[in-house]
Enzyme design. Structure first.
Site, PDB file in Angstrom:
ATOM      1  N   HIS A  31       0.826  -1.213   0.000  1.00 50.66           N
ATOM      2  CA  HIS A  31       0.000   0.000   0.000  1.00 50.66           C
ATOM      3  C   HIS A  31       0.857   1.260   0.000  1.00 50.66           C
ATOM      4  CE1 HIS A  31       0.313   0.971   4.405  1.00 50.66           C
ATOM      5  NE2 HIS A  31       0.355  -0.326   4.562  1.00 50.66           N
ATOM      6  N   ASP A  33      -0.194   4.477   0.911  1.00 54.70           N
ATOM      7  CA  ASP A  33      -0.444   5.485   1.936  1.00 54.70           C
ATOM      8  C   ASP A  33       0.330   5.171   3.206  1.00 54.70           C
ATOM      9  OD1 ASP A  33      -2.182   3.208   2.221  1.00 54.70           O
ATOM     10  OD2 ASP A  33      -3.294   4.311   3.747  1.00 54.70           O
ATOM     11  N   ASP A  93       6.152   1.765   6.237  1.00 57.82           N
ATOM     12  CA  ASP A  93       4.835   1.120   6.186  1.00 57.82           C
ATOM     13  C   ASP A  93       3.938   1.947   5.278  1.00 57.82           C
ATOM     14  OD1 ASP A  93       2.514  -0.238   6.674  1.00 57.82           O
ATOM     15  OD2 ASP A  93       2.290   0.440   8.743  1.00 57.82           O
ATOM     16  N   GLU A 126      -5.039   1.961   2.868  1.00 57.64           N
ATOM     17  CA  GLU A 126      -4.953   0.793   3.751  1.00 57.64           C
ATOM     18  C   GLU A 126      -4.982   1.197   5.218  1.00 57.64           C
ATOM     19  OE1 GLU A 126      -2.980  -2.403   6.159  1.00 57.64           O
ATOM     20  OE2 GLU A 126      -2.451  -0.288   5.927  1.00 57.64           O
ATOM     21  N   GLU A 127      -4.349   2.317   5.534  1.00 54.52           N
ATOM     22  CA  GLU A 127      -4.222   2.713   6.940  1.00 54.52           C
ATOM     23  C   GLU A 127      -5.554   3.104   7.570  1.00 54.52           C
ATOM     24  OE1 GLU A 127      -1.832   2.146   8.713  1.00 54.52           O
ATOM     25  OE2 GLU A 127      -0.005   2.099   7.512  1.00 54.52           O
ATOM     26  N   ASP A 149       3.798  -6.238   3.617  1.00 56.64           N
ATOM     27  CA  ASP A 149       3.287  -5.109   4.406  1.00 56.64           C
ATOM     28  C   ASP A 149       3.632  -5.245   5.876  1.00 56.64           C
ATOM     29  OD1 ASP A 149       1.911  -2.926   5.367  1.00 56.64           O
ATOM     30  OD2 ASP A 149      -0.067  -3.813   5.148  1.00 56.64           O
TER      31      ASP A 149
END
Length: 358
Positions: A31, A33, A93, A126-127, A149
């Site tokens: 991801h 973001d 991340d 995703e976050e 991830d």
């Protein structure tokens, strides 16, 4: 060397690396973001060759990653750590996952040899638990996939938290404090009372492993209106449902005490434990373990104390365990990732694709 590389209208990026041997199509997903807890803008990364002790991230601002506070540093002696200046996230991340996937592809194409077809997917959001909302599974076309991830060196995860969010809204009544007796209803105090009804040891700072929690993420209030924002997490589905039920029963108790409508609870499920969807496909977990062994990495199967896009995608029909990226201290200013562990992730990804073609 990728085919069909494009971004769709929702911000999802897709591409294909055509295979050259009979094998299932494998997906690698990461991801784009980063977490919302700290800014990810204007990151000033540097590499520190770590020989032990504290790491001064920002001398001017007195920001120091202290070895006594971060036991994870004990495993990093002798490695090159990518760190920030302590004023932003690093963003590993999950930018580390993107970097590792693209590096693995670059090396795979340069080295040649047999490998399975690869479907690449980079997601937004995703976050906030929305990374799989617009993921085009039919277009993606993988038989199974791995999210890349998070997780330290060797982590392999196929079970995660069941997750929900809760917003507690408390309505009060404001009058002049000089004449407030038997009249004022202070929403802030009732909000504090609500929080006090939750188990004190069921918080992130007091839990580990398979232990769940309710986490107060944000709060704001005045006499007439107060809000509490929570996330609720548990690996066990029955315990997860019980945690949500506790929020409802606490609100019901306070409404009986202070009047109907005083406390409102809005619950929304975010994702569920993917274990039940992965267990019928354990061969893909075993394939990842073998790839780690081949890459010189000792695999460690652990539960995710969080979630990934793979949890949602597994429920939508794409089995999708999670692979390590190597990072530590995500979502904060002390985030870092060892270069050597990123290189190990790259080797693992290449081994997955090569082994599938054997």
């Amino acid at each position: 060397g990728a085919a069909g590389a494009h971004m769709d209208e929702w911000g999802y990026v897709y591409a294909t690396i055509p295979g050259n041997a009979p094998a299932p199509a494998i997906g690698f997903i990461a991801h784009m973001d980063t977490a919302t807890e700290l800014s990810g803008k204007d990151v000033k990364p540097r590499i520190v060759h770590y020989e032990g002790g504290d790491i001064v991230l920002n001398e001017e601002k007195g920001i120091v990653m202290r070895a006594e506070e971060f036991e994870c540093l004990q495993a990093e002696v002798g490695k090159d750590l990518i760190v920030t200046d302590g004023t932003t996230l690093l963003g590993a991340d999950d930018k580390a996952g993107i970097a590792e996937i693209l590096t693995a592809v670059e090396e795979l194409l340069a080295e040649g040899g047999a490998h399975a077809s690869l479907r690449i997917g980079f997601t937004p959001d995703e976050e906030i638990g929305r990374g799989a909302d617009r993921f085009d599974l039919a277009h993606f076309g993988a038989d199974y996939a791995y999210t890349v991830d998070g997780g330290t060196l060797g982590e392999l995860e196929y079970e995660n938290f069941n997750a929900a969010s809760a917003v507690v809204t408390v309505h009060g009544r404001n009058v002049h404090p000089g004449s407030a007796k038997r009249c004022m209803i202070n929403a802030q105090l009732i909000a504090m009372e609500f929080h006090g009804m939750l188990p004190v040891h069921d918080r992130p700072e007091a839990t580990e492993g398979y232990e769940g929690f309710s986490h107060l993420c944000a709060m704001q209030g005045e006499v007439e209106l107060a809000t509490l924002e929570y996330i609720i997490r548990d690996h066990d589905r029955a315990s997860f449902e019980a945690r949500k039920a506790l929020f409802k029963s606490a609100a019901a108790f306070l409404n009986a005490k202070y009047g109907a409508g005083t406390v409102e609870v809005a619950l929304r499920d975010s994702y569920y434990n993917m274990r039940e969807k992965i267990e019928p496909h354990m061969a893909i977990v075993e394939a990842a373990q073998q790839a780690m062994h081949d890459a010189g990495v000792t695999p460690r199967v652990v539960p995710i104390r969080g979630g990934t896009d793979g949890a949602r995608l597994s429920y939508e029909g794409l089995p999708c365990p999670n692979l390590f990226t190597g990072g530590e201290n995500y979502h904060g200013r002390f985030e870092y990732v060892p270069v050597e562990d990123m290189e190990a992730a790259v080797r693992t990804l290449k081994c997955i694709l090569r082994n599938a073609a054997k």
